[in-house]
Scaffold this motif. Structure first.
Motif, short mmCIF file in Angstrom:
data_model
loop_
_atom_site.label_atom_id
_atom_site.label_comp_id
_atom_site.label_asym_id
_atom_site.label_seq_id
_atom_site.Cartn_x
_atom_site.Cartn_y
_atom_site.Cartn_z
N VAL A 120 -27.51 63.75 -27.98
CA VAL A 120 -26.27 63.64 -27.07
C VAL A 120 -26.40 62.67 -26.14
O VAL A 120 -25.14 62.10 -25.96
CB VAL A 120 -26.17 65.08 -26.56
N ASP A 121 -27.44 62.47 -25.59
CA ASP A 121 -27.66 61.36 -24.59
C ASP A 121 -27.07 59.79 -25.28
O ASP A 121 -26.22 59.14 -24.81
CB ASP A 121 -28.79 61.09 -24.19
N ASP A 122 -27.25 59.74 -26.61
CA ASP A 122 -26.78 58.75 -27.47
C ASP A 122 -25.20 58.63 -27.45
O ASP A 122 -24.81 57.42 -27.36
CB ASP A 122 -27.45 58.94 -29.01
N VAL A 123 -24.49 59.53 -27.71
CA VAL A 123 -23.21 60.01 -27.51
C VAL A 123 -22.82 59.37 -26.15
O VAL A 123 -21.83 58.90 -25.85
CB VAL A 123 -22.60 61.40 -28.16
N LEU A 157 -26.82 50.31 -25.78
CA LEU A 157 -26.52 49.24 -26.89
C LEU A 157 -26.82 47.81 -26.22
O LEU A 157 -27.62 47.20 -27.16
CB LEU A 157 -25.26 49.60 -27.47
N ARG A 158 -26.32 47.59 -25.27
CA ARG A 158 -26.40 46.29 -24.98
C ARG A 158 -27.84 45.66 -24.48
O ARG A 158 -28.20 44.76 -24.53
CB ARG A 158 -25.74 45.90 -23.59
N ALA A 159 -28.73 46.75 -24.03
CA ALA A 159 -30.26 46.55 -23.92
C ALA A 159 -30.89 46.59 -25.27
O ALA A 159 -32.21 46.23 -25.27
CB ALA A 159 -30.66 47.53 -23.11
N GLY A 160 -30.32 46.89 -26.38
CA GLY A 160 -30.97 46.97 -27.70
C GLY A 160 -31.68 47.80 -28.07
O GLY A 160 -32.78 47.98 -28.75
N VAL A 161 -31.42 49.28 -27.04
CA VAL A 161 -32.06 50.13 -27.52
C VAL A 161 -31.33 51.05 -28.63
O VAL A 161 -30.06 51.06 -28.84
CB VAL A 161 -32.05 51.33 -26.31
N PRO A 162 -32.19 51.30 -29.65
CA PRO A 162 -31.57 51.92 -30.90
C PRO A 162 -31.03 53.11 -30.59
O PRO A 162 -31.61 54.23 -29.92
CB PRO A 162 -32.44 52.14 -32.05
N THR A 163 -29.81 53.63 -31.11
CA THR A 163 -29.11 54.91 -31.18
C THR A 163 -28.66 55.30 -32.35
O THR A 163 -28.26 54.47 -33.26
CB THR A 163 -27.90 54.97 -29.83
N LEU A 164 -28.41 56.72 -32.49
CA LEU A 164 -28.01 57.07 -33.88
C LEU A 164 -26.44 56.69 -34.21
O LEU A 164 -26.50 56.44 -35.41
CB LEU A 164 -28.28 58.79 -33.72
N PRO A 165 -25.59 56.59 -33.45
CA PRO A 165 -24.41 56.20 -33.82
C PRO A 165 -24.62 54.82 -34.47
O PRO A 165 -23.67 54.31 -35.45
CB PRO A 165 -23.58 56.17 -32.62
N LEU A 166 -25.04 53.92 -33.83
CA LEU A 166 -25.32 52.63 -34.46
C LEU A 166 -26.10 52.47 -35.64
O LEU A 166 -25.81 51.66 -36.55
CB LEU A 166 -26.05 51.57 -33.15
N LEU A 167 -27.10 53.37 -35.73
CA LEU A 167 -27.90 53.12 -37.15
C LEU A 167 -27.05 53.90 -38.30
O LEU A 167 -26.91 53.15 -39.30
CB LEU A 167 -29.17 54.31 -36.88
N TYR A 168 -26.20 54.61 -37.88
CA TYR A 168 -25.22 55.23 -38.77
C TYR A 168 -24.15 54.11 -39.53
O TYR A 168 -23.94 53.84 -40.29
CB TYR A 168 -24.28 56.54 -38.38
N SER A 197 -20.70 43.75 -36.36
CA SER A 197 -20.87 42.34 -35.84
C SER A 197 -20.42 42.25 -34.15
O SER A 197 -21.01 41.60 -33.70
CB SER A 197 -20.11 41.47 -36.75
N ARG A 198 -19.19 42.70 -33.89
CA ARG A 198 -18.68 42.77 -32.59
C ARG A 198 -19.75 43.61 -31.63
O ARG A 198 -19.91 42.70 -30.50
CB ARG A 198 -17.15 43.40 -32.47
N LEU A 199 -20.29 44.38 -31.97
CA LEU A 199 -21.15 45.32 -31.06
C LEU A 199 -22.57 44.42 -31.01
O LEU A 199 -22.97 44.12 -29.83
CB LEU A 199 -21.64 46.76 -31.70
N GLU A 200 -23.16 43.89 -31.86
CA GLU A 200 -24.15 42.88 -31.70
C GLU A 200 -23.95 41.62 -31.32
O GLU A 200 -24.80 41.22 -30.42
CB GLU A 200 -24.94 42.89 -33.63
N GLY A 201 -22.69 41.31 -31.31
CA GLY A 201 -22.59 40.08 -30.56
C GLY A 201 -22.38 40.09 -29.11
O GLY A 201 -22.87 39.45 -28.46
N GLY A 202 -22.00 41.35 -28.70
CA GLY A 202 -21.75 41.69 -27.27
C GLY A 202 -23.13 42.15 -26.78
O GLY A 202 -22.84 42.19 -25.62
N MET A 203 -24.10 42.02 -27.60
CA MET A 203 -25.48 42.37 -26.81
C MET A 203 -26.10 41.21 -26.27
O MET A 203 -27.02 41.17 -25.53
CB MET A 203 -26.47 42.89 -27.76
N PHE A 226 -16.87 43.57 -25.56
CA PHE A 226 -17.72 44.38 -25.79
C PHE A 226 -17.51 45.90 -25.45
O PHE A 226 -17.74 46.89 -26.14
CB PHE A 226 -19.17 44.33 -25.04
N ALA A 227 -16.79 46.10 -24.26
CA ALA A 227 -16.47 47.68 -23.88
C ALA A 227 -15.54 48.02 -25.00
O ALA A 227 -15.29 49.25 -25.33
CB ALA A 227 -15.59 47.34 -22.61
N ASP A 228 -14.75 47.18 -25.46
CA ASP A 228 -13.30 47.59 -26.62
C ASP A 228 -14.29 47.93 -27.72
O ASP A 228 -13.89 49.06 -28.54
CB ASP A 228 -12.62 46.36 -26.67
#
Length: 353
Positions: free
Chosen positions: A235-238, A256-267, A283-289, A298-300
C-alpha cells in the motif's frame, strides 16, 4: 488547540487499527481499549527515556525520527496480542519499546542507502548530519534495542537476532536485486517479507510470549504479522504515487525517483515486454529518475502510473496479503483481539484509497 500525545494516540487506535467507538459497546470492550491506550502511553514514555543520551549529538540525532512522528504500528500490535494472555505487563512494554527502536534504527540506515531526502515529513537524518552520523545513530539505536531485549532473557535475544538477520538479508537482497532466472516480482515480495513483515511479526509474537498467552497462539499471530507487513508496504508503494504531499510527507514518486523498486513499476516492466504504451510510460518514468530530468514531465508520468491498471493490480495484491493475514487468525478465540487485528488488516489496505 494542539492535541496532546495521548489524544493523538487515541486517534491512532481509533483510525489506523479500526478500534472505533462502535467496537467498544460492552464494558469488556471499553476495558480492552483502555488497557491498550494505557500500555501505549507507557511505551511512549519509555521510548523518550531510552533515546535520551548524555552526548549532545547522539541525543539530538537519536531522538530525531522518533520526535518526527510515526504510527507506532509495532508497539500497538504487541499490546494487542498481549490481551490473549495476561495483558500488558512490564515485559510486554519493554519488548514493544525494543521493537519500535529497532524499526526507527532501520530507518536511519534505509535513508542513507536510498539517499532519501525526507522522512516523516522532515529532512532525513543524513541531510541534517551527513551519512556517517546517520549510520552511527542507527547503530546506536540498534545497540539500545539490544540492551532492552537482553533484559527479557535468552528467548527474547534469539527472537531479536533472527529478525535482525532477516532485516539485513532483506536489505542486501534489495540492494543486489534478483539474480538471473529469478522472478523480479517474487524477489520483491520476499524482500518485503524480510524488511517489513519480519519486524511486524516479531512485535505480535512478543505480545503473546511475554503476556504468557497459550503457546498455540504464537504461530497464528506470527503469520498474521508477516503477511500484514507485506500488505502494508504494498500500500505504501501505491501511496508513493499520490499527489497529496500531506499524506506521504514527500512529493509523488519520490521512491521511484530514488530508484527504489515498487510493485507498480515492476508490474509495468512486465507489461512493457509486449505492450508499446506500457513501454513508452516506463521509458518516461525511468528517464525522469535522472537528476537533470524535468520534474513536471516526471510528475505527469507518475500520475499516469497512478491511473494505470498496474496500480489497481498492486492494490489487489495488497488485499490478497491482508486476506491471508486475517485467515491466519482462525485459531484465535473470538473477541476484541481477533476483531481488532482483522480490522487493522482491513484498514491497512484502505489507506490506498
Amino acid at each position: 488547540m494542539t492535541p496532546t500525545p495521548s489524544i493523538i494516540r487515541r486517534r491512532t487506535l481509533g483510525g489506523a487499527l479500526g478500534l472505533g467507538d462502535a467496537l467498544f459497546a460492552s464494558s469488556e470492550e471499553k476495558s480492552f481499549a483502555r488497557a491498550i491506550e494505557a500500555g501505549l502511553e507507557k511505551v511512549e514514555a519509555g521510548l523518550t527515556t531510552q533515546l535520551a543520551f548524555a552526548d549532545d549529538i547522539a541525543d539530538a540525532a537519536g531522538r530525531y525520527l522518533l520526535d518526527a512522528g510515526g504510527k507506532r504500528v509495532r508497539p500497538v500490535l504487541a499490546l494487542l496480542t498481549a490481551q490473549l494472555g495476561e495483558g500488558v505487563n512490564d515485559d510486554v512494554v519493554v519488548g514493544a519499546q525494543a521493537v519500535e527502536i529497532t524499526h526507527v534504527a532501520s530507518l536511519y540506515h534505509d535513508d542513507v542507502m536510498d539517499d532519501a531526502q525526507v522522512r516523516r515529513g522532515v529532512p532525513s537524518a543524513q541531510t541534517v548530519w551527513g551519512n556517517s552520523v546517520a549510520i552511527l545513530t542507527g547503530d546506536l539505536l540498534f545497540a539500545r534495542a539490544s540492551k532492552l531485549i537482553a533484559s527479557l532473557g535468552d528467548r527474547a535475544l534469539t527472537i531479536q537476532a533472527d529478525v535482525f538477520e532477516r532485516l539485513c538479508l532483506g536489505q542486501l537482497h534489495e540492494t543486489v536485486g534478483p539474480r538471473a532466472g529469478d522472478d523480479p516480482i517474487e524477489h520483491y515480495l520476499s524482500v518485503l517479507a524480510d524488511k517489513t513483515g519480519s519486524l511486524i511479526s516479531c512485535a505480535a509474537v512478543i505480545g503473546v510470549i511475554f503476556s504468557n498467552a497459550p503457546e498455540e497462539y504464537r504461530e497464528p499471530v506470527e503469520t498474521f504479522g508477516e503477511k500484514v507487513g507485506v500488505a502494508f508496504q504494498l500500500v505504501d508503494d501505491v501511496i508513493d504515487l499520490s499527489s497529496e504531499i500531506g499524506q506521504t510527507g514527500k512529493a509523488a514518486g519520490t521512491d521511484l525517483r530514488a530508484g527504489v523498486p515498487t510493485l507498480p513499476l515492476l508490474y509495468l516492466r512486465r507489461e512493457a515486454e509486449g505492450d508499446e504504451a506500457a513501454a513508452a510510460l516506463l521509458s518516461r518514468l525511468e528517464g525522469g529518475m535522472d537528476a537533470d530530468a524535468d520534474p513536471a514531465a516526471f510528475a505527469d508520468a507518475v500520475a499516469e502510473l497512478r491511473a494505470h491498471p498496474v496500480t489497481a493490480a498492486t492494490i489487489a495484491e495488497a488485499n490478497r496479503w491482508a486476506d491471508d493475514a486475517v485467515a491466519a487468525l482462525a485459531p484465535l478465540p473470538d473477541g476484541p483481539v481477533k476483531t481488532s487485528l482483522t480490522r487493522f488488516a482491513q484498514a491497512i489496505v484502505e489507506r490506498s484509497g
